[in-house]
Structures are given as C-alpha cells and as structure tokens.
Design a protein around this motif. Structure first.
Motif, mmCIF file in Angstrom:
data_model
loop_
_atom_site.group_PDB
_atom_site.id
_atom_site.type_symbol
_atom_site.label_atom_id
_atom_site.label_comp_id
_atom_site.label_asym_id
_atom_site.label_seq_id
_atom_site.Cartn_x
_atom_site.Cartn_y
_atom_site.Cartn_z
ATOM 1 N N PRO A 23 0.824 -1.219 0.000
ATOM 2 C CA PRO A 23 0.000 0.000 0.000
ATOM 3 C C PRO A 23 0.850 1.257 0.000
ATOM 4 O O PRO A 23 1.867 1.337 0.679
ATOM 5 N N TYR A 24 0.438 2.242 -0.795
ATOM 6 C CA TYR A 24 1.145 3.518 -0.903
ATOM 7 C C TYR A 24 0.336 4.625 -0.218
ATOM 8 O O TYR A 24 0.846 5.376 0.579
ATOM 9 N N LYS A 25 -0.954 4.723 -0.579
ATOM 10 C CA LYS A 25 -1.874 5.627 0.094
ATOM 11 C C LYS A 25 -3.294 5.131 -0.133
ATOM 12 O O LYS A 25 -3.551 4.310 -1.013
ATOM 13 N N PHE A 26 -4.215 5.617 0.702
ATOM 14 C CA PHE A 26 -5.598 5.163 0.588
ATOM 15 C C PHE A 26 -6.570 6.258 0.982
ATOM 16 O O PHE A 26 -6.191 7.246 1.604
ATOM 17 N N LYS A 27 -7.821 6.074 0.569
ATOM 18 C CA LYS A 27 -8.915 6.987 0.917
ATOM 19 C C LYS A 27 -9.932 6.212 1.727
ATOM 20 O O LYS A 27 -10.234 5.058 1.433
ATOM 21 N N ILE A 28 -10.468 6.879 2.751
ATOM 22 C CA ILE A 28 -11.471 6.252 3.614
ATOM 23 C C ILE A 28 -12.578 7.257 3.887
ATOM 24 O O ILE A 28 -12.327 8.459 3.984
ATOM 25 N N MET A 29 -13.817 6.753 3.996
ATOM 26 C CA MET A 29 -14.961 7.597 4.322
ATOM 27 C C MET A 29 -15.059 7.707 5.840
ATOM 28 O O MET A 29 -15.077 6.702 6.545
ATOM 29 N N GLU A 30 -15.099 8.943 6.339
ATOM 30 C CA GLU A 30 -15.302 9.165 7.763
ATOM 31 C C GLU A 30 -16.785 9.081 8.072
ATOM 32 O O GLU A 30 -17.628 9.039 7.176
ATOM 33 N N ASP A 31 -17.105 9.088 9.350
ATOM 34 C CA ASP A 31 -18.508 9.030 9.771
ATOM 35 C C ASP A 31 -19.296 10.236 9.288
ATOM 36 O O ASP A 31 -20.503 10.163 9.093
ATOM 37 N N SER A 32 -18.608 11.357 9.063
ATOM 38 C CA SER A 32 -19.261 12.579 8.585
ATOM 39 C C SER A 32 -19.444 12.577 7.067
ATOM 40 O O SER A 32 -19.717 13.619 6.487
ATOM 41 N N GLU A 33 -19.257 11.406 6.430
ATOM 42 C CA GLU A 33 -19.393 11.253 4.976
ATOM 43 C C GLU A 33 -18.333 12.025 4.195
ATOM 44 O O GLU A 33 -18.511 12.305 3.016
#
Length: 88
Positions: A23-33
């Motif tokens: 893995p190099y970088k990633f995106k994740i959805m927070e609880d606040s969308e």
C-alpha cells in the motif's frame, strides 16, 4: 487495536521479485461522509494469512490521521482484490 474492517480505496505498488502489492496511500470515508486521503508513511511488515478461508495479506503500517501518528493494519483479500482498514 480494535477491528474496524472498513472498505478503502487504495493505491499500491508491486514488488519486483514476487509481485506482492504494497500500500502507498488510501482513501477512507469518515462518519461525517467526508473522504480523507492517508499517505502510508511506514510499513513495518506483512504476513500472509487465511482468515475464514480467504487468503489475505495483513500489513502493519504507520501514518498520520488528523495530526495524530497512528499504527494500524490494512488487509488485502487476494481472491477478491479488495482492501480494508482492518485494525486501528
């Protein structure tokens, strides 16, 4: 560490010798969308495991989340070609 198992969008690089994704970088959805991007600063190591019959690669990593440096684990499910934020 607590198991969170959230799906993530990941950019990975592949090793020359055996083709293992790193893995190099990633995106994740927070609880606040809101979608946040996290750069993987350090990978301490990885191990192949079979979890519930699914071949997986678990990566122990370190990054900065919201101005706090954290250690976490990412899981790559080989047969499904899917990444999750496994533990944090």
């Amino acid at each position: 560490m607590k198991i969170v198992s959230k799906p993530i969008k990941t950019i990975a690089v592949f090793e020359y010798d055996d083709g293992t994704p790193m893995p190099y970088k990633f995106k994740i959805m927070e609880d606040s969308e809101e979608e946040i991007t996290v750069q993987v600063n350090k990978i301490f190591g990885h191990e192949r495991k079979r979890i519930a019959g699914i071949e997986s690669i678990i990566y122990k990593c370190q990054s900065v989340f919201g101005n706090i440096e954290r250690i976490y684990e990412l899981k790559y499910m080989v047969s499904e070609c899917r990444w999750v934020l496994y533990k944090i």
